[in-house]
Design a protein around this motif. Structure first.
Motif, PDB file in Angstrom:
ATOM      1  N   ARG A 156     -19.379   5.173  44.389  1.00 26.15           N
ATOM      2  CA  ARG A 156     -20.436   4.910  45.363  1.00 26.15           C
ATOM      3  C   ARG A 156     -21.025   3.505  45.326  1.00 26.15           C
ATOM      4  O   ARG A 156     -21.649   3.080  46.294  1.00 26.15           O
ATOM      5  N   SER A 157     -20.848   2.784  44.237  1.00 30.19           N
ATOM      6  CA  SER A 157     -21.521   1.497  44.085  1.00 30.19           C
ATOM      7  C   SER A 157     -20.856   0.404  44.916  1.00 30.19           C
ATOM      8  O   SER A 157     -19.622   0.325  45.021  1.00 30.19           O
ATOM      9  N   LYS A 158     -21.679  -0.485  45.488  1.00 33.39           N
ATOM     10  CA  LYS A 158     -21.170  -1.637  46.217  1.00 33.39           C
ATOM     11  C   LYS A 158     -20.509  -2.632  45.268  1.00 33.39           C
ATOM     12  O   LYS A 158     -19.527  -3.287  45.624  1.00 33.39           O
ATOM     13  N   GLY A 161     -17.048  -1.600  44.633  1.00 36.80           N
ATOM     14  CA  GLY A 161     -16.225  -1.955  45.789  1.00 36.80           C
ATOM     15  C   GLY A 161     -15.836  -3.424  45.784  1.00 36.80           C
ATOM     16  O   GLY A 161     -14.707  -3.794  46.124  1.00 36.80           O
ATOM     17  N   ARG A 162     -16.766  -4.294  45.361  1.00 40.93           N
ATOM     18  CA  ARG A 162     -16.466  -5.731  45.287  1.00 40.93           C
ATOM     19  C   ARG A 162     -15.430  -6.019  44.199  1.00 40.93           C
ATOM     20  O   ARG A 162     -14.562  -6.883  44.370  1.00 40.93           O
TER      21      ARG A 162
END
Length: 282
Positions: A156-158, A161-162
Motif C-alpha cells: 500500500r505504501s507510495k 511503489g517508488r
C-alpha cells in the motif's frame, strides 16, 4: 516430531527470515552483493555490549543498535556503495573488503574473546505440551507481526511503489522526478539496519564474537537462492526450506549433515531453478 523440535523449527525459520530480509532488500532491490551483511548482524549483536560499556541503561540497547548500525551503513553508502549501483561484481569485491575492515575494527575495540548477553525476558512458557524459553516466544511473535506489517506496507505504501519503479526502470524513475539516489541510500541503510536488529535479537542466544557474521551471510544467500529475489513470498519459502532442512537434519543426524543438506539443496536450485521459487527479478 516433538513439540520442542517444532518450536525450534519455527524459531530457526523466523530468525533466518529476519536476518535474510536485509540482504533481500540490498541484493534483491538494489543489486548490491553485500558481502558485509553478516558484519552488520555482528555489529547489532554487539549493541548490548556497547550499551553496557557506555554505562547506559539496558532499555537503550535498541536505540544504540539502530544508531550505530545506521551510521556505519550510511557512511559506507555515501563513500563506497553509491558508486557501485548496477555493478554487481564490483560491489561484491568492495563489500568483501569492507567486511574484513569491520571485523578487524570490532576485534580491535572488543578483542577476539566471546561476549555474552543476559536474556531480557527470562523464564519459560508452556506451549504445545512443552516448556519453551519465553524470550524466543516473544521474538517469534514479534517477527510474525513485523513481517505482516511489512507486507501491508509493501502493498500500500507510495514509497514502496517508488522503490519498485526505481528497480524496474531507474532512468524512467528519475525522469518522473523520483530521487533515486536518496531512495537507494535509504533502502541500503534500512536493509543494513534490519540486519543489525536481527543481531540484537539473537545476541542473548548466541556467542558474540567478531567472526559470527559469516554463517549468517551464507545461510541468507542460500535462502535467497532457493526462494528467489524481489518478493516476500520467496523470502519466506526460501528461509523455511533452508532453516527447516538444517534443523531437521541437525536434530536427526548432526549439524554437519544439516549444513551439507542445505548446500546440496542450494546447488540443486542454482542448477535447475536459478531464479528461485518465487522471483520478480528482471
Amino acid at each position: 516430531m516433538s513439540s520442542v523440535l517444532v518450536l525450534n523449527l519455527v524459531w530457526q525459520v523466523g530468525t533466518l527470515a529476519l536476518i535474510a530480509l536485509g540482504l533481500a532488500i540490498v541484493f534483491g532491490q538494489l543489486r548490491i552483493m553485500n558481502m558485509a551483511h553478516g558484519e552488520f548482524v555482528m555489529i547489532g549483536a554487539y549493541a548490548p555490549v556497547i550499551t553496557a560499556a557506555l554505562g547506559l541503561p539496558g532499555w537503550l540497547q535498541l536505540p544504540v543498535c539502530v544508531i550505530t548500525v545506521g551510521a556505519v551503513a550510511l557512511l559506507i553508502e555515501r563513500t563506497v556503495i553509491r558508486h557501485l549501483y548496477g555493478r554487481m561484481f564490483d560491489s561484491l569485491l568492495a563489500t568483501w573488503g569492507i567486511s574484513i575492515l569491520l571485523r578487524e575494527a570490532v576485534e580491535l575495540i572488543f578483542g577476539r574473546g566471546y561476549q555474552s548477553v543476559a536474556v531480557p525476558v527470562p523464564g519459560t512458557l508452556h506451549l504445545l505440551g512443552a516448556d519453551y524459553p519465553a524470550y524466543r516466544v516473544v521474538v517469534i511473535a514479534g517477527i510474525a507481526a513485523g513481517f505482516a506489517a511489512l507486507a501491508w506496507w509493501n502493498a500500500r505504501s507510495k514509497v514502496a511503489g517508488r522503490i519498485k519503479a526505481m528497480v524496474g526502470n531507474p532512468d524512467l524513475a528519475r525522469a518522473i522526478g523520483i530521487n533515486t539516489g536518496r531512495l537507494s541510500a535509504a533502502s541500503f541503510v534500512f536493509g543494513c539496519t534490519t540486519a543489525g536488529l536481527a543481531g540484537l535479537i539473537l545476541a542473548p542466544t548466541v556467542r558474540i564474537e567478531p567472526m559470527m557474521g559469516l554463517d549468517y551471510l551464507i545461510r541468507s544467500f542460500f535462502a535467497l537462492v532457493v526462494g528467489g529475489l524481489g518478493s516476500l513470498e520467496g523470502l519466506g519459502l526460501g528461509t523455511a526450506i533452508i532453516a527447516g532442512t538444517q534443523s531437521l537434519f541437525g536434530a536427526a543426524l548432526s549439524q554437519t549433515h544439516g549444513y551439507l543438506a542445505v548446500l546440496f539443496i542450494s546447488i540443486l536450485f542454482l542448477w535447475l531453478k536459478p531464479n528461485g521459487i518465487r522471483s520478480s527479478s528482471r
